[in-house]
Write an enzyme that holds these catalytic residues in place. Sequence first.
Site, PDB file in Angstrom:
ATOM      1  N   ASP A  55      36.415  68.730  87.430  1.00 42.62           N
ATOM      2  CA  ASP A  55      36.771  70.407  87.505  1.00 42.62           C
ATOM      3  C   ASP A  55      38.048  70.402  87.527  1.00 42.62           C
ATOM      4  OD1 ASP A  55      37.046  72.979  88.486  1.00 42.62           O
ATOM      5  OD2 ASP A  55      35.426  72.835  89.726  1.00 42.62           O
ATOM      6  N   HIS A  56      38.619  71.080  86.624  1.00 51.28           N
ATOM      7  CA  HIS A  56      39.935  70.937  86.221  1.00 51.28           C
ATOM      8  C   HIS A  56      40.923  71.793  87.322  1.00 51.28           C
ATOM      9  CE1 HIS A  56      39.441  74.960  83.980  1.00 51.28           C
ATOM     10  NE2 HIS A  56      40.754  75.068  84.420  1.00 51.28           N
TER      11      HIS A  56
ATOM     12  N   HIS B 292      34.441  76.081  90.074  1.00 47.52           N
ATOM     13  CA  HIS B 292      35.748  76.588  90.641  1.00 47.52           C
ATOM     14  C   HIS B 292      35.896  77.134  91.842  1.00 47.52           C
ATOM     15  CE1 HIS B 292      36.750  75.442  86.463  1.00 47.52           C
ATOM     16  NE2 HIS B 292      36.898  76.580  86.131  1.00 47.52           N
TER      17      HIS B 292
END
Length: 524
Positions: free
Chosen positions: A211-212, A274
């Site tokens: 999950d960047h 996010h």
Amino acid sequence: MATTTIENPFAQGVTQDRATQPAQLVIFGATGDLTKRKLLPAVYNLAQAQLLPPGFCMVGFSRDDSCNDETFRKRLSDAVATSGDVREQDAAVLADLSARSYYLSGDFHDPQCYAQLKAKLAELDPKYGTAGNRIFYIATPASLFGDIVQQLHDAGMINPSSVVGQASPAQSPPFTRIIVEKPFGRDLASAKQLNTEMLRYLGEDQIYRIDHYLGKETVQNILVFRFANGVFEPIWNRRYVDHVQITVAESLGIEGRASFYEETGVVRDVIQNHALQLLSLVAMEPVTSFDATDFRDEKVRVVKAVRPIAPQDVDKFAVRGQYGPGFITGADAVGYRQEPEIAPDSATPTYAAFKFVVDNWRWAGVPFYVRSGKRLAKRVTEIVMQFKQAPHLPFRNAQISELEGNILALRIQPDEGITLKFGAKVPGPSMRIRSVNMDFGYGATFGREDSSPYERLILDCMKGVQTLFDRSDGVEAAWALIDPVLTAWAAKPPANFPNYAAGSWGPPEADKLLADDGREWRRL
Ligand SMILES: NC(=O)c1ccc[n+]([C@@H]2O[C@H](COP(=O)([O-])OP(=O)(O)OC[C@H]3O[C@@H](n4cnc5c(N)ncnc54)[C@H](OP(=O)(O)O)[C@@H]3O)[C@@H](O)[C@H]2O)c1
């Protein structure tokens, strides 16, 4: 002054400097959007910063059979030339990385292609001294994740799991690590199934669910802010915090990704991953170390403490929206249903707001309001801690109408930084009190550009550090939270879409979600 020895949680994990081992990086989906915009620039940046090991090569793997080593290298140089993530253009670094880059074409369902890949990787191993270590980055549509892992296994390309750090690099067998993109599943059942499929062939220590957001400097700074400073943690609880707001707002629309977005919608695209990552970092208990196990144990624990939304309560705790035509950044914008390739009666939500309640001692009675949407007035990701009002204001005749109460805003993007809002006396003979800001700006203080999150996360994978990647129980806990809402919404199509104008701050129902509690969204 007396000095005290304190345990330093940052000694491991997030800042841990394990050696980067030689490795081959294989990108599945090498002709896709993510590879072009994010992965190739990230690998180049690592090369430019001399963070790649000397033993390194990269293989792009995708369906396009008109692409070959030469055109893949051209894609690499084009990506580097055009990416805003690239900090410094260096022809010598690019030439060296290009020479180490290869391309193989094939359909990911075809076992024959994996035999070719295996032969190619074996051929490149001695040439680059990569010692049989492999990272497979699966940047493909999510429907292929499980199949690719099985094919890699069937082709004999997955080495057994070895617990990182147990043996010295010289003694340990070559590693196989898989980076897998988000979204991980499309609901709880499919996430569980995907975990089962992957864990059939891989150890948990070999799976890097990306999950960047967790690779962003400013997101990691939430941890530093909370746990490397003594003054904030004592007030980080229900005694002092009135409520928390988390906003992940985008001004862009769907940017040509119609089929992806119709399938996904804002809850699967942003809230499940996010936004819940941000919530868990803000709400989690202090960790004893940033070792991947300790850190992820705490993160999962707090997500599991969030009260599930019962089907009959969905309307009380969640709001959905879809943008209609409007006006944004000085131009007219079409509505979602008028975007190319979107069904004229699409029920896909482009906006969602949730009220989450964390059922533990720290947060009892403190709602966490979370919102995300496309085509909102501004691109901003921010976490706001709204503190309780002072219990008694001794300034009887003061004009205090402009006093908002103490707010701590953690700005993730853009304009990264932290603001503390407090009341101050307006100069003059009368007692007027106004809210003012105390500001910390990342750019102004450190004066350097952030590294891209993908850079950080690829490097962590090369080092075998899993702290900033999701664990199987973490993704499942997040899906378990939002599944009831998705199910309720699927069963009852929205009657009022579109319900907010492009360029606004979302539907009126989202304002009501807070107004019912006597609160309002912070104006951004
Ligand atoms: N793009 C982003 O900004 C972004 C952000 C976060 C997460 N992600 C995730 O990253 C992944 C990739 O996204 P993307 O936007 O890059 O998708 P994309 O542009 O559609 O790229 C997918 C890639 O996979 C290849 N591919 C698809 N099916 C194949 C098959 N059966 N055999 C061989 N190759 C095949 C495609 O080749 P063809 O082009 O020939 O079809 C293409 O190279 C997705 O899981 C997405 O959710 C993307």
